[in-house]
Design an enzyme around this catalytic site. Structure first.
Site, mmCIF file in Angstrom:
data_model
loop_
_atom_site.group_PDB
_atom_site.id
_atom_site.type_symbol
_atom_site.label_atom_id
_atom_site.label_comp_id
_atom_site.label_asym_id
_atom_site.label_seq_id
_atom_site.Cartn_x
_atom_site.Cartn_y
_atom_site.Cartn_z
ATOM 1 N N TYR A 153 -50.731 3.410 -34.985
ATOM 2 C CA TYR A 153 -50.331 2.357 -34.032
ATOM 3 C C TYR A 153 -51.418 1.280 -33.959
ATOM 4 C CZ TYR A 153 -49.155 -0.184 -29.808
ATOM 5 O OH TYR A 153 -48.857 -1.207 -28.934
ATOM 6 N N THR A 188 -44.051 0.178 -19.019
ATOM 7 C CA THR A 188 -42.735 -0.189 -19.561
ATOM 8 C C THR A 188 -42.124 1.099 -20.117
ATOM 9 O OG1 THR A 188 -43.664 -0.565 -21.748
ATOM 10 C CG2 THR A 188 -43.611 -2.481 -20.280
HETATM 11 P P1 NDP Z 1 -40.647 -1.141 -24.413
HETATM 12 O O1 NDP Z 1 -40.444 0.164 -25.086
HETATM 13 O O2 NDP Z 1 -40.332 -1.245 -22.974
HETATM 14 O O3 NDP Z 1 -39.878 -2.303 -25.210
HETATM 15 C C1 NDP Z 1 -39.868 -2.328 -26.609
HETATM 16 C C2 NDP Z 1 -38.781 -3.268 -27.073
HETATM 17 O O4 NDP Z 1 -38.822 -3.317 -28.512
HETATM 18 C C3 NDP Z 1 -37.402 -2.816 -26.664
HETATM 19 O O5 NDP Z 1 -36.673 -3.905 -26.201
HETATM 20 C C4 NDP Z 1 -36.802 -2.296 -27.960
HETATM 21 O O6 NDP Z 1 -35.409 -2.582 -27.981
HETATM 22 C C5 NDP Z 1 -37.497 -3.161 -28.988
HETATM 23 N N1 NDP Z 1 -37.500 -2.542 -30.298
HETATM 24 C C6 NDP Z 1 -38.146 -1.426 -30.680
HETATM 25 N N2 NDP Z 1 -37.850 -1.122 -31.949
HETATM 26 C C7 NDP Z 1 -36.988 -2.075 -32.380
HETATM 27 C C8 NDP Z 1 -36.305 -2.320 -33.592
HETATM 28 N N3 NDP Z 1 -36.464 -1.526 -34.656
HETATM 29 N N4 NDP Z 1 -35.496 -3.391 -33.694
HETATM 30 C C9 NDP Z 1 -35.325 -4.215 -32.627
HETATM 31 N N5 NDP Z 1 -35.945 -4.050 -31.454
HETATM 32 C C10 NDP Z 1 -36.756 -2.985 -31.333
HETATM 33 O O7 NDP Z 1 -42.188 -1.488 -24.663
HETATM 34 P P2 NDP Z 1 -43.089 -2.762 -24.286
HETATM 35 O O8 NDP Z 1 -42.326 -3.800 -23.590
HETATM 36 O O9 NDP Z 1 -44.296 -2.225 -23.664
HETATM 37 O O10 NDP Z 1 -43.483 -3.241 -25.751
HETATM 38 C C11 NDP Z 1 -43.295 -4.548 -26.228
HETATM 39 C C12 NDP Z 1 -44.430 -4.875 -27.181
HETATM 40 O O11 NDP Z 1 -45.662 -4.868 -26.467
HETATM 41 C C13 NDP Z 1 -44.615 -3.893 -28.327
HETATM 42 O O12 NDP Z 1 -44.915 -4.630 -29.507
HETATM 43 C C14 NDP Z 1 -45.819 -3.070 -27.898
HETATM 44 O O13 NDP Z 1 -46.518 -2.556 -28.996
HETATM 45 C C15 NDP Z 1 -46.619 -4.136 -27.179
HETATM 46 N N6 NDP Z 1 -47.616 -3.662 -26.243
HETATM 47 C C16 NDP Z 1 -47.271 -2.826 -25.220
HETATM 48 C C17 NDP Z 1 -48.248 -2.393 -24.341
HETATM 49 C C18 NDP Z 1 -47.957 -1.418 -23.243
HETATM 50 O O14 NDP Z 1 -48.919 -0.812 -22.711
HETATM 51 N N7 NDP Z 1 -46.712 -1.252 -22.829
HETATM 52 C C19 NDP Z 1 -49.627 -2.874 -24.447
HETATM 53 C C20 NDP Z 1 -49.880 -3.728 -25.572
HETATM 54 C C21 NDP Z 1 -48.895 -4.123 -26.413
HETATM 55 P P3 NDP Z 1 -34.267 -1.575 -28.485
HETATM 56 O O15 NDP Z 1 -34.780 -0.178 -28.307
HETATM 57 O O16 NDP Z 1 -33.099 -1.906 -27.617
HETATM 58 O O17 NDP Z 1 -34.060 -1.956 -29.894
HETATM 59 C C1 8X3 Z 2 -50.433 -0.392 -25.923
HETATM 60 C C2 8X3 Z 2 -51.700 -0.194 -25.166
HETATM 61 O O1 8X3 Z 2 -53.713 1.358 -24.925
HETATM 62 O O2 8X3 Z 2 -51.543 2.398 -25.143
HETATM 63 O O3 8X3 Z 2 -50.633 -1.214 -27.023
HETATM 64 O O4 8X3 Z 2 -52.559 1.364 -27.036
HETATM 65 S S1 8X3 Z 2 -52.409 1.316 -25.614
#
Ligand code: NDP
Ligand code: 8X3
Length: 252
Positions: A153, A188
């Site tokens: 990741y 989230t």
């Molecule tokens: P969620 O799991 O709440 O949302 C993830 C979203 O990505 C969903 O809407 C999902 O939609 C979509 N998704 C996943 N796989 C696919 C796919 N193959 N095709 C299309 N859509 C896809 O997580 P977050 O909102 O937290 O994550 C959003 C971004 O933020 C990610 O890139 C994550 O790595 C990043 N991030 C998150 C952090 C955290 O702590 N939450 C911190 C730092 C970065 P669906 O399943 O409907 O396809």
């Molecule tokens: C998501 C934040 O700290 O879980 O990118 O990797 S952490």
């Protein structure tokens, strides 16, 4: 006329909050993800709160043909995408490298790196043609640091940041802005997905401190996309006040 923004991963978390936020601030939004019913719900919610237009595209960002078909299917009055938020992404599993699950690795690499590339490859040529546009890539503190068991990741998020820098150079002469937004821990569906549906384990990740919420990151994205034409925010790292980086966090 409103600007058009396309947000990947709008069914949940950061992407959902971003779609709502941009819609509240004079953007027409194209909301995308795999779970159609959640996109329908979001469309209704946005339309009850703001006057902008909403368009749904349901596809998997890992499937380049599906990406191309979805974008090609947009009606003429939706084609001028000025803001692309490459947000769809996930962590699956938390294992030492020698115990890693190959399928988990493929899912993360295909979604977080290849999905971002497919979307960018399809949408950026029109931005370049217009000499105007903005691409926001959602990186992470995990793209700046590497923590135990986060191997693949963290690598995908390092790649998202490297690609952001590379894209900014390649698009410089075309006046297309490129920004990385790097959140720390945001509550989230992220951890539920990482722990493969184990809600109890996921909830524990955010216990004892106030994490970020999707809305906090949406605020930052709104700020970034509403700067004047001559200003490009390259990079932002945003953590909860209770978190200094991937390793230091205070709990109550
Ligand atoms: P969620 O799991 O709440 O949302 C993830 C979203 O990505 C969903 O809407 C999902 O939609 C979509 N998704 C996943 N796989 C696919 C796919 N193959 N095709 C299309 N859509 C896809 O997580 P977050 O909102 O937290 O994550 C959003 C971004 O933020 C990610 O890139 C994550 O790595 C990043 N991030 C998150 C952090 C955290 O702590 N939450 C911190 C730092 C970065 P669906 O399943 O409907 O396809
Ligand atoms: C998501 C934040 O700290 O879980 O990118 O990797 S952490």
């Amino acid at each position: 006329m409103n600007k058009i923004a396309l947000i990947t991963g709008a069914t949940s978390g950061i992407g959902r909050a971003t779609a709502k936020k941009l819609a509240q601030h004079n953007f027409d939004v194209i909301i995308t993800g795999r779970r159609k019913e959640l996109l329908e719900d979001l469309k209704q919610e946005i339309q009850s709160q703001s006057s902008g237009r909403v368009y749904i595209l349901t596809f998997d960002v890992r499937d380049n043909e599906a990406v191309n078909q979805a974008i090609d299917s947009l009606p003429d009055d939706w084609q001028n995408i000025e803001v692309l938020v490459n947000n769809a992404g996930l962590a699956v599993g938390l294992n030492h490298i020698h115990e890693g699950v190959i399928d988990d690795w493929e899912r993360m690499i295909d979604t977080n790196i290849k999905g971002l590339l497919y979307m960018t490859r399809k949408i950026s040529p029109r931005m370049i043609e217009k000499k105007h546009g903005h691409i926001i890539n959602i990186g992470s503190t995990a793209g700046r640091e590497v923590y135990e068991k986060g191997n693949v990741y963290c690598s995908t998020k390092h790649a998202a940041i490297a690609l952001t820098q590379a894209m900014r150079i390649d698009m410089l002469e075309h006046k297309v802005k490129v920004t990385a937004i790097n959140p720390g821990m945001v509550e989230t569906e992220f951890s539920v997905v990482r722990f493969k549906g184990d809600k109890e384990k996921a909830d524990k990740v955010y216990q004892g401190f106030t994490p970020l919420y999707g809305e906090d990151i949406a605020d930052a994205i709104l700020y970034v996309v509403t700067r004047p034409e001559h200003v490009c925010i390259n990079d932002m790292i945003i953590t909860a006040t209770a978190q200094a980086n991937s390793f230091y966090k205070v709990t109550e």
